[in-house]
Each structure stands twice: as structure tokens, then as C-alpha cells.
Design an enzyme around this catalytic site. Structure first.
Site, PDB file in Angstrom:
ATOM      1  CB  ILE A   1     -17.336 -13.556  49.881  1.00  0.00           C
ATOM      2  CG1 ILE A   1     -17.052 -14.264  51.221  1.00  0.00           C
ATOM      3  CG2 ILE A   1     -16.081 -13.421  49.044  1.00  0.00           C
ATOM      4  CD1 ILE A   1     -16.546 -15.700  51.057  1.00  0.00           C
ATOM      5  CB  SER A   2     -17.760  -9.642  54.237  1.00  0.00           C
ATOM      6  OG  SER A   2     -18.976  -8.992  53.993  1.00  0.00           O
ATOM      7  CD  GLN A   3     -11.128  -6.259  54.902  1.00  0.00           C
ATOM      8  OE1 GLN A   3     -11.880  -5.357  54.542  1.00  0.00           O
ATOM      9  NE2 GLN A   3      -9.989  -6.030  55.511  1.00  0.00           N
TER      10      GLN A   3
END
Length: 213
Positions: free
Chosen positions: A63-65
Site C-alpha cells: 500500500i503506497s506511502q
């Protein structure tokens, strides 16, 4: 799991962090302040849900930053009602941010495990893409083109031509380009044949997978 006052307070602090890092689009910040990111993550990572970091999810993906999600969304410059194609549904967090902004969303996921999980999960939170497709993001989704915006949420070693071809005149493709480190790149379509390219610094993404079948 629930969305508590504690989680809401943590989101407010996250929004303040994103502002300090340079995110200025109020609609994007409001979306991030509203979406319960902890619900998109494995329960063992819940304590880290509102730190500005990427975390593992299923199928060796992440899950992206939050900063990355906010920055890509800001660069896309979407308005309510815009037609957007997302390459790499992943956990669905970026999808939720876009849907919170009021776009009509088409999203493609290459990992079957993630596709099945996210397709069931997003509607439970009230987020409903127009279409969610299991398939190869490199080829886009031609039958629904053209798009006001296309966002790629994985590192691309090159820019797939079908994605450029599926943009409206005036539309934007936001794509991280590169192998180990990616340059966040924005292509704006000016005419049938002309695109303007801008670069917005280095990021790190998991690789965009091409359909090998």
C-alpha cells in the site's frame, strides 16, 4: 474493525505531515482525512496506518506511502465527474481517494488475489468503481477510452503507448518511470500527436507487471 475517534485524530496528524511535505490541494487532503487507511491494511500493521510509509499487502505488493498517493492524485488534477483509469488497484486505497474526489473510476489489477479481495472490500466502505478489471495494465482499457486522467500506481520501466493513446486532449497520464528508482512523470496530451512531459522527482514503487500469459 472500526473507524474510531483515535483513528480520525491520527488522520488529522497525517494530513498535517502531508501539508509540511508540500501537498496543497485541499480536496486531496480532505479525501485523505476522511478515508480509514487502517482498514486497507493487515491488522498487524494498524498501528502504522497513519505514518507516512508504505507497507506490505497481499501478493508481494504494497500500500503506497500516503505522500505518494497524495502527490500522484494532486498531479493528476482531476475534477468531479472526470473519467479516470487507474493501473494497479492494489489495496484499493488510491481508488478510494479518487472516488472520494468524485471521479468515474475504471481500475485494473494484475494480481488475482488482490483483485478478488479488493473487489469485495471497496464496496463495503461505500466506494464503487464504475468497473474493476482483472487484467494487463500495460494495454489500458481501450473500450472505455478516452480518459481525463490515467494514473499508474506501480513502477513502469517504460511508458506504455496504449496509455498515452487513451488520453483525451488535455488529459494527463501520471506514471512513475524507471527500474529501481522511478521518476514521477506527467504527460499532458496537447493534440492527437503532441504530449508535454514534466518530471517531479524520485519515488520507489513495486514493479508494474506485464501479462505473461
Amino acid at each position: 474493525m472500526k473507524d474510531t475517534f483515535t483513528h480520525q485524530g491520527m488522520r488529522k496528524r497525517l494530513v498535517e505531515t502531508l501539508k509540511k511535505k508540500g501537498i496543497v490541494n485541499n480536496n486531496v487532503l480532505q479525501a485523505i482525512s476522511k478515508i480509514p487507511r487502517h482498514l486497507f491494511m493487515d491488522s498487524s500493521f494498524v498501528d502504522h496506518a497513519y505514518t507516512d510509509k508504505a507497507f506490505p499487502i497481499a501478493a508481494d505488493q504494497t500500500i503506497s506511502q500516503p505522500y505518494t498517493v497524495a502527490r500522484q492524485t494532486e498531479l493528476l488534477e482531476v475534477e468531479k465527474g472526470d473519467k479516470v483509469l487507474e493501473i494497479g488497484t492494489g489495496s484499493g486505497y488510491q481508488s478510494a481517494v479518487l472516488l472520494e474526489l468524485g471521479v468515474t473510476l475504471f481500475t485494473i489489477e494484475r494480481q488475482n488475489e488482490l483483485f478478488k479481495k479488493t473487489k469485495l472490500f471497496l464496496p463495503k466502505l461505500g466506494y464503487k468503481p464504475k468497473r474493476m478489471i482483472f487484467g494487463d495494465g500495460y494495454i489500458g482499457l481501450e473500450e472505455e477510452a478516452p480518459y481525463d486522467g490515467i494514473i499508474v500506481t506501480a513502477g513502469a520501466p517504460f511508458v506504455p503507448n496504449p496509455l498515452l493513446a487513451q488520453l483525451k486532449i488535455g488529459g494527463k497520464l501520471v506514471i512513475p518511470v524507471g527500474d529501481n528508482v522511478q521518476i514521477m512523470t506527467v504527460f499532458t496530451r496537447k493534440s492527437e500527436a503532441e504530449f508535454v512531459k514534466e518530471e517531479h522527482g524520485e519515488f520507489r514503487f513495486v514493479p508494474l507487471l506485464e501479462d505473461k500469459n
